[in-house]
Design an enzyme around this catalytic site. Structure first.
Site, PDB file in Angstrom:
ATOM      1  CB  CYS A 151      -9.898   5.324  -0.207  1.00 31.27           C
ATOM      2  SG  CYS A 151      -8.400   5.991   0.556  1.00 31.27           S
ATOM      3  CD  GLU A 204      -1.712   8.713   6.507  1.00 27.61           C
ATOM      4  OE1 GLU A 204      -0.618   8.862   7.061  1.00 27.61           O
ATOM      5  OE2 GLU A 204      -2.087   7.634   6.016  1.00 27.61           O
ATOM      6  CB  CYS A 255      -2.632   1.060  -2.729  1.00 25.41           C
ATOM      7  SG  CYS A 255      -2.782   2.812  -3.121  1.00 25.41           S
ATOM      8  CG  ASP A 271      -1.849   1.211   1.232  1.00 26.61           C
ATOM      9  OD1 ASP A 271      -2.342   1.581   0.150  1.00 26.61           O
ATOM     10  OD2 ASP A 271      -2.083   1.812   2.305  1.00 26.61           O
ATOM     11  CB  SER A 272       0.266   4.729  -0.914  1.00 27.40           C
ATOM     12  OG  SER A 272      -1.000   4.834  -0.298  1.00 27.40           O
ATOM     13  CG  HIS A 319      -6.313   6.157   4.572  1.00 24.51           C
ATOM     14  ND1 HIS A 319      -5.560   5.478   3.643  1.00 24.51           N
ATOM     15  CD2 HIS A 319      -5.432   6.830   5.354  1.00 24.51           C
ATOM     16  CE1 HIS A 319      -4.276   5.749   3.843  1.00 24.51           C
ATOM     17  NE2 HIS A 319      -4.174   6.561   4.878  1.00 24.51           N
TER      18      HIS A 319
END
Ligand code: DGL
Length: 293
Positions: free
Chosen positions: A206, A172, A75, A12-13, A208
């Protein structure tokens, strides 16, 4: 690939793909895992196709060099824009998250009684005349690629994609239960539902966003527009199971001593701190790797 204890690379990023690893660990506890979070180059979601493909291919090659026999691109942005590039670059099976997510949305649309969360194994498209409208929340790059629209249209579903660029930075920052995040979600969802009023299913496109699911539910309730929420993490794990020829929902890989090795391209301390929330358990022993710019 060894049938009993494959080594699965998960890329993943950043931290978000740990939600996919969490789903894999539940379904395939006996596999070995090597996880790479390309945190130094995150976010991918605001970058160009060329840059995303370059970052994603170098990350994937690193995992192959570490011994990955199968790669999961956790991702959404890297899957949407660079899955083919990664598949061409690696001599191993590569599984992304977009198709499993689309299949899960398709299966959800076939359930008369919408449940809180529906997770299914990908299957062949059914020849029904479903008119289910799927709202996809994703990064700007994923939305611009229209990978989800293509995948959903192929299955006979209408799609509307909504870019939500503020959500990744909020997660984040750890602002998962925060009034600012609630407000931002309300604005995005109001706009999205005005654009796609017939939406019945919400696909979290996504890595997140699954962490924001409770906040998303709160926002939808406040807007009086409940939707079936699909998280592609579990559907992706099911796809890996299917690929390995294991039965759905239950793993025959019960080999003891499965190992998880974690790499990050930026701060180890931050990865361990934030990553624990994504993985749902404490995370230590992360190694640093420099993959360049
Ligand atoms: N992992 C990305 C995705 O799922 C989100 C974070 C980023 O933009 O790099 O789209």
């Amino acid at each position: 690939m060894p049938p009993t204890q494959p080594t699965i690379g998960v890329f993943d990023s950043g931290f978000g793909g740990l939600t996919v690893l969490r789903a894999l660990l539940q379904l395939l506890p006996g596999a070995n895992y090597i996880y790479l979070g390309d945190t130094a180059r995150l976010p991918y979601g605001s970058k160009s196709h060329e840059t995303i493909a370059r970052y994603a291919v170098s990350s994937a090659k690193f995992l192959r060099e570490q011994g990955a026999e199968l790669l999961v691109v956790a991702c959404n942005t890297a899957t949407a824009l660079a899955l083919k590039d990664i598949q061409h670059a690696l001599p191993i099976p590569v599984i992304g998250v977009v198709e499993p997510g689309a299949h899960a949305a398709h299966s959800a649309s076939n359930h008369d009684q919408a449940r809180d969360k529906v997770v299914v194994i990908p299957s062949e498209p059914q020849s029904n005349s479903s008119t289910n409208h799927v709202l996809v929340l994703a990064t700007a790059a994923t939305v611009q690629s229209h990978a989800y629209t293509r995948a959903l249209n192929t299955l006979g579903l209408d799609a509307h994609e909504k870019a939500c660029p503020l959500l990744v930075p909020l997660v984040e920052e750890g602002w998962i239960n925060h009034p600012v995040t609630d407000e931002v979600l309300k604005i995005y969802l109001t706009e999205a539902l005005n654009e796609a009023p017939k939406a019945q299913t919400l696909l979290l496109g996504c890595t997140h966003y699954p962490l924001l699911e409770p906040a998303i539910r709160r926002a939808l309730t406040a807007l009086n527009h409940p939707l079936t929420i699909i998280d592609s993490a579990e559907a992706t794990a099911q796809t890996v199971l299917t690929h390995l020829g294991l039965p759905a929902h239950s793993s025959k890989l019960k080999a003891p001593g499965s190992q998880c090795t974690f790499y990050a391209t930026d701060s180890i301390e931050k990865f361990e701190r934030l990553g624990s929330a994504f993985l749902g358990q404490s995370l230590t022993g992360v190694r640093h790797v420099d993959l360049g710019g």
